[in-house]
Design an enzyme around this catalytic site. Structure first.
Site, PDB file in Angstrom:
ATOM      1  N   HIS A 467       0.842  -1.205   0.000  1.00  0.00           N
ATOM      2  CA  HIS A 467       0.000   0.000   0.000  1.00  0.00           C
ATOM      3  C   HIS A 467       0.879   1.259   0.000  1.00  0.00           C
ATOM      4  O   HIS A 467       0.729   2.141  -0.857  1.00  0.00           O
ATOM      5  CB  HIS A 467      -0.902  -0.023   1.235  1.00  0.00           C
ATOM      6  CG  HIS A 467      -1.802   1.158   1.367  1.00  0.00           C
ATOM      7  ND1 HIS A 467      -3.138   1.126   1.033  1.00  0.00           N
ATOM      8  CD2 HIS A 467      -1.572   2.425   1.794  1.00  0.00           C
ATOM      9  CE1 HIS A 467      -3.675   2.315   1.247  1.00  0.00           C
ATOM     10  NE2 HIS A 467      -2.742   3.127   1.714  1.00  0.00           N
ATOM     11  N   GLU A 468       1.806   1.316   0.953  1.00  0.00           N
ATOM     12  CA  GLU A 468       2.668   2.507   1.041  1.00  0.00           C
ATOM     13  C   GLU A 468       3.586   2.602  -0.182  1.00  0.00           C
ATOM     14  O   GLU A 468       3.901   3.696  -0.653  1.00  0.00           O
ATOM     15  CB  GLU A 468       3.479   2.491   2.341  1.00  0.00           C
ATOM     16  CG  GLU A 468       2.639   2.501   3.617  1.00  0.00           C
ATOM     17  CD  GLU A 468       1.587   3.601   3.663  1.00  0.00           C
ATOM     18  OE1 GLU A 468       1.786   4.669   3.032  1.00  0.00           O
ATOM     19  OE2 GLU A 468       0.549   3.397   4.323  1.00  0.00           O
ATOM     20  N   HIS A 471       1.754   4.369  -2.903  1.00  0.00           N
ATOM     21  CA  HIS A 471       1.865   5.825  -2.727  1.00  0.00           C
ATOM     22  C   HIS A 471       3.227   6.300  -3.225  1.00  0.00           C
ATOM     23  O   HIS A 471       3.343   7.338  -3.881  1.00  0.00           O
ATOM     24  CB  HIS A 471       1.748   6.201  -1.239  1.00  0.00           C
ATOM     25  CG  HIS A 471       0.353   6.258  -0.707  1.00  0.00           C
ATOM     26  ND1 HIS A 471      -0.660   6.954  -1.335  1.00  0.00           N
ATOM     27  CD2 HIS A 471      -0.199   5.731   0.416  1.00  0.00           C
ATOM     28  CE1 HIS A 471      -1.775   6.847  -0.623  1.00  0.00           C
ATOM     29  NE2 HIS A 471      -1.512   6.107   0.441  1.00  0.00           N
ATOM     30  N   HIS A 474       3.509   6.676  -6.882  1.00  0.00           N
ATOM     31  CA  HIS A 474       2.804   7.894  -7.302  1.00  0.00           C
ATOM     32  C   HIS A 474       3.750   9.097  -7.195  1.00  0.00           C
ATOM     33  O   HIS A 474       3.767   9.981  -8.052  1.00  0.00           O
ATOM     34  CB  HIS A 474       1.572   8.078  -6.411  1.00  0.00           C
ATOM     35  CG  HIS A 474       0.520   8.969  -6.980  1.00  0.00           C
ATOM     36  ND1 HIS A 474      -0.602   9.330  -6.274  1.00  0.00           N
ATOM     37  CD2 HIS A 474       0.387   9.588  -8.184  1.00  0.00           C
ATOM     38  CE1 HIS A 474      -1.367  10.116  -7.019  1.00  0.00           C
ATOM     39  NE2 HIS A 474      -0.783  10.295  -8.183  1.00  0.00           N
TER      40      HIS A 474
END
Length: 675
Positions: A467-468, A471, A474
């Site tokens: 998940h991190e 990010h 991105h």
């Protein structure tokens, strides 16, 4: 000369952590604030007619040095804090709030922006430039540029007070978190706990010069305890302590702070002409307004509640059958859910953990990023770190060009807040013909390696890492001109799409084969486990969905109306949780006083965005599944339209460019087993 006010003579312009003295911060902030003021003054005093370059672009590139210092300081304040940094944070927060207000309430500056904005249609601007111009104009209006002087001052006072209250809120939660210790001296009370958890608790007790096993509210200690400890009284003790954070009669109580924050936010919104704080926030979200968000949450609740009630009944019956339990309480949920999961799937975390060695999981995330986006991660040791646990990587494309610097900080320690997050030390932007590449970091709290074992992750922790890392991608793949639109600078309810979509690869055999290998034997995870992981993904998903919805509805309750009549936080929560509650209420626990996401993070009026982003990620991954999870064409579309674009266009437009259509809720409901 203060090192923080100079350009850094370091590899790739990275932060020189080891050379920064704690006494450097306040003078560095003061100097950078003064420099930013000069840059703003230069824009205002320019004699030429305002145009995009001399006003809008100049504003976007102002305060760059201050941003660097702020990024370094506040990232350390979250990951490596101490009493001195806390003091500095309290000293500089009002100064930064004042500067922010001085800029957004600078009427001559706003007039120049308005002059450019009013002739936007006649200017030959790119879509990114139009977005930046509109955003600048709207930011000023949303921050009081059209207010009379007396009301501007009121706004400044509110913002200054809020900045300090939010910091205090976070400090109180951390203080209560760190104050709780549960020492166990009777080995019988450890029954059910995994060997690694017991070993870590023993090491923690030894470090604290205590005999026995020490447990805390830090997640790597707390989560395994409530999930596996057979001793119900001890589970109750640690669960109640977690639920009482900042809700006790001590100096860390946040009740008054919560009421102050919500009332100040409401006053601020009203001052600016909005019905509530949520109306103000949601104007710049895909969710649009509180009515839309509440409808979205209630529609999902209608689909999820029957499943949740069925699951809760099943769990209660299971606990009664297994241990004669008459009432299932909050401290029983994780324990019996895990027991039922083991019985149904024979898939306990302890069976999976040997296949999820941290280093291999990280290498797997890197390999997936390589297959999808052509990224290569090389660990380097010439980049300064703020703690010895931190790892540093150069990220390059297949042509050998630098894409980003990546920091990874995985283990808990005193002075590091709970949870997991992605952040950046430097944004990506393009200036004077040079593409400045970003410096991105992920911070987690995984179990440290012990003398006999490497760091082995639960499957949930594997999801957290991915998940991190989503990010981080991105941030790393950002390809915009202006720093204020770069990377994760997007609508809040869009920011979770890149992170949540990455979790999907953790359920796919093709991806798991890359990294799920036994830390001792090197054996790839058995495919029967993979099947069970997929089957169990929707296990108790009704309850999990309703829990997330309850947090979103509480957030909307605080921020979607006038909160001035709310006196009793606990009574308010009971009312807001009425449609979603499954467990009996615990009178001396409350969520709001430690609900850091909405009172100390950026999620006020935005907590719904986790569910919103799940709709987006399920729909987006469905596209990958149709074409193949490593399909280059779909990956390129996702990279070009989502990951690289930052906030340069409206997210729905970007999503439709990637997907060819608006997102449908069906993929999420199907994945969650709710239809």
């Amino acid at each position: 000369m203060n090192i923080l006010n100079q350009s850094f003579d370091t590899p790739h312009d990275t932060a020189p952590f080891s050379k920064i003295n704690i006494t450097d911060y306040v003078p560095a902030f003061d100097a950078a604030i003064a420099e930013t003021r000069q840059e703003i003054d230069a824009i205002v005093q320019l004699k030429e007619e305002p145009n995009f370059e001399n006003t809008i672009a100049a504003l976007s590139f102002s305060g760059m040095q201050l941003d660097r210092i702020s990024n370094i300081f506040f990232n350390l304040h979250s990951a490596e804090t101490n009493d001195e940094l806390d003091k500095i944070a309290n000293e500089v927060a009002p100064k930064l709030a004042e500067l922010g207000n001085d800029i957004t309430l600078n009427f001559p500056l706003f007039e120049k922006i308005k002059q450019v904005y009013d002739k936007m249609d006649s200017l030959d601007l790119t879509e990114e430039q139009k977005t930046l111009l509109t955003k600048n104009y709207r930011d000023f209006v949303r921050n009081g540029a059209l207010l009379p002087e007396d009301k501007k001052q009121t706004l400044r006072d509110i913002d200054s007070e809020l900045s300090v209250l939010k910091l205090k809120f976070g400090e109180h939660v951390l203080a209560d978190n760190n104050a709780f210790q549960m020492l166990i001296t009777n080995p019988d009370e450890l029954e059910g706990l995994p060997e690694g958890t017991i070993e870590a608790a023993k090491e923690m007790a030894t470090e604290a010069c205590l005999e026995g096993w020490l447990f805390t509210l830090d997640y790597p200690s707390y989560i395994p305890f409530v999930t596996y400890a057979k001793n119900r009284e001890r589970r109750k003790e640690i669960t109640l302590a977690a639920g009482k954070k900042a809700y006790q009669q001590n100096d860390n109580n946040n009740e008054e702070i919560v009421l102050k924050i919500v009332n100040l936010r409401h006053q601020r919104a009203q001052l600016l002409g909005y019905a509530s704080h949520a109306h103000f926030v949601l104007e710049e979200r895909m969710g649009q307004d509180p009515a839309q968000v509440t409808k979205f949450l209630n529609d999902l609740l209608a689909k999820g509640k029957p499943a949740a009630e069925k699951e809760f009944k099943e769990l209660s019956e299971f606990a009664k059958e297994l241990d004669g339990l008459e009432n299932l309480e909050k401290w029983d949920g994780s324990y019996y859910t895990e027991k039922l999961k083991q019985q149904r799937f024979n898939l306990e975390d302890e069976k999976l953990k040997p296949y999820f060695q941290l280093e291999k999981v990280l290498a797997g995330a890197f390999e997936i990023a390589h297959r999808l986006y052509g990224l290569n991660f090389n660990e380097v040791h010439n980049i300064d770190k703020y703690h010895p646990d931190v790892q540093t990587f150069e990220v390059k494309d297949d042509a050998g060009e630098l894409v980003a610097i990546f920091y990874a900080d995985f283990f808990p320690r005193k002075g590091k807040r709970n949870g997991a997050w992605m952040t950046s030390f430097k944004s990506q932007y393009q200036k004077a013909g040079k593409d400045e590449r970003p410096h991105v970091s992920i911070v987690c709290n995984f179990t440290k390696p012990t003398a006999s074992k490497p760091s082995l992750l639960t499957f949930n922790e594997v999801l957290t890492l991915f998940h991190e890392f989503g990010h981080a991608l991105h941030g790393m793949l950002a390809n915009t001109v202006y720093p204020t639109l770069s990377g994760t600078s997007v609508f809040w309810d869009f920011v979770e799409l890149p992170s949540q979509i990455m979790e999907n690869w953790c359920y796919e055999e093709e991806a798991l084969k890359l990294f799920a290998k036994h830390y001792e034997t090197g054996e790839t995870i058995p495919m029967e486990y993979v099947e069970k992981i997929k089957e169990s993904a929707a296990f108790m998903e009704g309850m999990a969905t309703v829990r997330q919805i309850s947090f979103g509805l509480l957030d909307m309750g605080w921020h979607g109306q006038d909160p001035s009549s709310i006196q009793d936080i606990k009574a308010f929560e009971v009312e807001k949780f009425a449609s979603t509650s499954l467990y009996p209420d615990v009178q001396d626990n409350a969520m709001s006083p430690s609900f850091s996401h909405i009172f100390n993070g950026g999620y006020s009026s935005g907590y719904y965005s986790y569910k919103w982003a799940e709709v987006l990620d399920a729909d987006a991954f469905d596209y990958f599944k149709q074409k193949g999870i490593f399909n280059k064409e779909v990956a390129d579309k996702f990279k070009e339209n989502i990951l690289s674009k930052g906030g340069t266009a409206h997210p729905m437009k970007l999503y439709k460019q990637f997907r060819g259509q608006e997102p449908s809720v069906d993929a999420l409901l199907k994945r969650a087993g709710l239809i």
